[in-house]
Structure formats: C-alpha cells, structure tokens
Design a protein around this motif. Sequence first.
Motif, mmCIF file in Angstrom:
data_model
loop_
_atom_site.group_PDB
_atom_site.id
_atom_site.type_symbol
_atom_site.label_atom_id
_atom_site.label_comp_id
_atom_site.label_asym_id
_atom_site.label_seq_id
_atom_site.Cartn_x
_atom_site.Cartn_y
_atom_site.Cartn_z
ATOM 1 N N TRP A 25 0.843 -1.183 0.000
ATOM 2 C CA TRP A 25 0.000 0.000 0.000
ATOM 3 C C TRP A 25 0.886 1.243 0.000
ATOM 4 O O TRP A 25 1.875 1.300 0.745
ATOM 5 N N TYR A 26 0.517 2.182 -0.819
ATOM 6 C CA TYR A 26 1.145 3.486 -0.857
ATOM 7 C C TYR A 26 0.045 4.519 -0.642
ATOM 8 O O TYR A 26 -1.141 4.212 -0.780
ATOM 9 N N ARG A 27 0.447 5.733 -0.323
ATOM 10 C CA ARG A 27 -0.542 6.790 -0.188
ATOM 11 C C ARG A 27 0.005 8.094 -0.737
ATOM 12 O O ARG A 27 1.223 8.298 -0.769
ATOM 13 N N GLN A 28 -0.907 8.943 -1.147
ATOM 14 C CA GLN A 28 -0.524 10.261 -1.646
ATOM 15 C C GLN A 28 -1.490 11.290 -1.080
ATOM 16 O O GLN A 28 -2.690 11.267 -1.383
ATOM 17 N N ALA A 29 -0.940 12.162 -0.251
ATOM 18 C CA ALA A 29 -1.721 13.251 0.322
ATOM 19 C C ALA A 29 -1.704 14.440 -0.634
ATOM 20 O O ALA A 29 -0.793 14.557 -1.464
ATOM 21 N N PRO A 30 -2.669 15.324 -0.517
ATOM 22 C CA PRO A 30 -2.706 16.485 -1.411
ATOM 23 C C PRO A 30 -1.420 17.282 -1.352
ATOM 24 O O PRO A 30 -0.928 17.622 -0.259
ATOM 25 N N GLY A 31 -0.844 17.543 -2.506
ATOM 26 C CA GLY A 31 0.369 18.342 -2.578
ATOM 27 C C GLY A 31 1.643 17.618 -2.184
ATOM 28 O O GLY A 31 2.710 18.240 -2.095
ATOM 29 N N LYS A 32 1.546 16.316 -1.944
ATOM 30 C CA LYS A 32 2.726 15.560 -1.521
ATOM 31 C C LYS A 32 3.009 14.414 -2.480
ATOM 32 O O LYS A 32 2.151 14.008 -3.273
ATOM 33 N N GLN A 33 4.210 13.884 -2.365
ATOM 34 C CA GLN A 33 4.581 12.743 -3.201
ATOM 35 C C GLN A 33 3.964 11.459 -2.659
ATOM 36 O O GLN A 33 3.663 11.343 -1.472
ATOM 37 N N ARG A 34 3.816 10.500 -3.553
ATOM 38 C CA ARG A 34 3.327 9.201 -3.125
ATOM 39 C C ARG A 34 4.392 8.551 -2.239
ATOM 40 O O ARG A 34 5.588 8.595 -2.539
ATOM 41 N N GLU A 35 3.958 7.920 -1.144
ATOM 42 C CA GLU A 35 4.893 7.297 -0.225
ATOM 43 C C GLU A 35 4.439 5.886 0.137
ATOM 44 O O GLU A 35 3.239 5.575 0.130
ATOM 45 N N LEU A 36 5.413 5.067 0.480
ATOM 46 C CA LEU A 36 5.122 3.711 0.906
ATOM 47 C C LEU A 36 4.435 3.728 2.261
ATOM 48 O O LEU A 36 4.842 4.451 3.171
ATOM 49 N N VAL A 37 3.407 2.913 2.417
ATOM 50 C CA VAL A 37 2.765 2.705 3.710
ATOM 51 C C VAL A 37 3.262 1.381 4.291
ATOM 52 O O VAL A 37 3.832 1.335 5.381
#
Length: 121
Positions: A36-48
Amino acid sequence: QVQLVESGGGLVQPGGSLRLSCAASGSIFSINAMGWYRQAPGKQRELVARITRGGDTSYTDSMKGRFTISRGKAKNTVDLQMNSLKPEDTAVYYCNADVVTDWRIPFINYWGQGTRVTVSS
C-alpha cells in the motif's frame, strides 16, 4: 492484463479505524509482493506497508504500530488495518503489486486506482 481493485476507504474521525482491502485479478501466475502506498494532497506518493509472498512485512516508520498489512483470506488479496488514525493520514491509498504473469518473464508492477481516506472530525 492485471487489475488491482481497492475498497474500504471513507471518512473516519481522528482516533478511529479503517480496513482497506485490495484484490488482484487477471492473468496472474504468481505475486511476489503486494503493498500500500498513499498520496496526500500536494505531496509525493509514499510507501505505507508492503508484504512479500513469504510473509515478510515492512512499514514506513510513522505507520509502525498503527497500521498492519496482511494477506487477505482470498487468494491474491491484501488488507491494511489502520488504527489510531490522524488527520495527517488523509490521502488516497493505492494498492501495488509485483505480478508474474508468465513464469518465463520478470514481474510487472501494477497499481490500483486508489481509495480515498479522510480523517476529520
């Protein structure tokens, strides 16, 4: 072709819990790892979090102890249990998988469309 379909996102209050699920389908010979990865508004996608076929798991430090990745009950599925959610966990969460479609060729990396998680009171 391989499809990854996520489910379980939604709106939750701070401190609450959500469980995300991802199901892979299509021309699958085997799956080396899912995550699972996530991407918050205005941020890069990151590993969860990530789990290998052998069951080894890895987490980004900020999620250790709050999130748990596990294989789903059905074949080629993965779940993410998220507890003690914080507003900063708000993001679109994407399922990711390293899929072998043919034993003669290396794995191919696939992404789901994402499911939105909003943590807010």
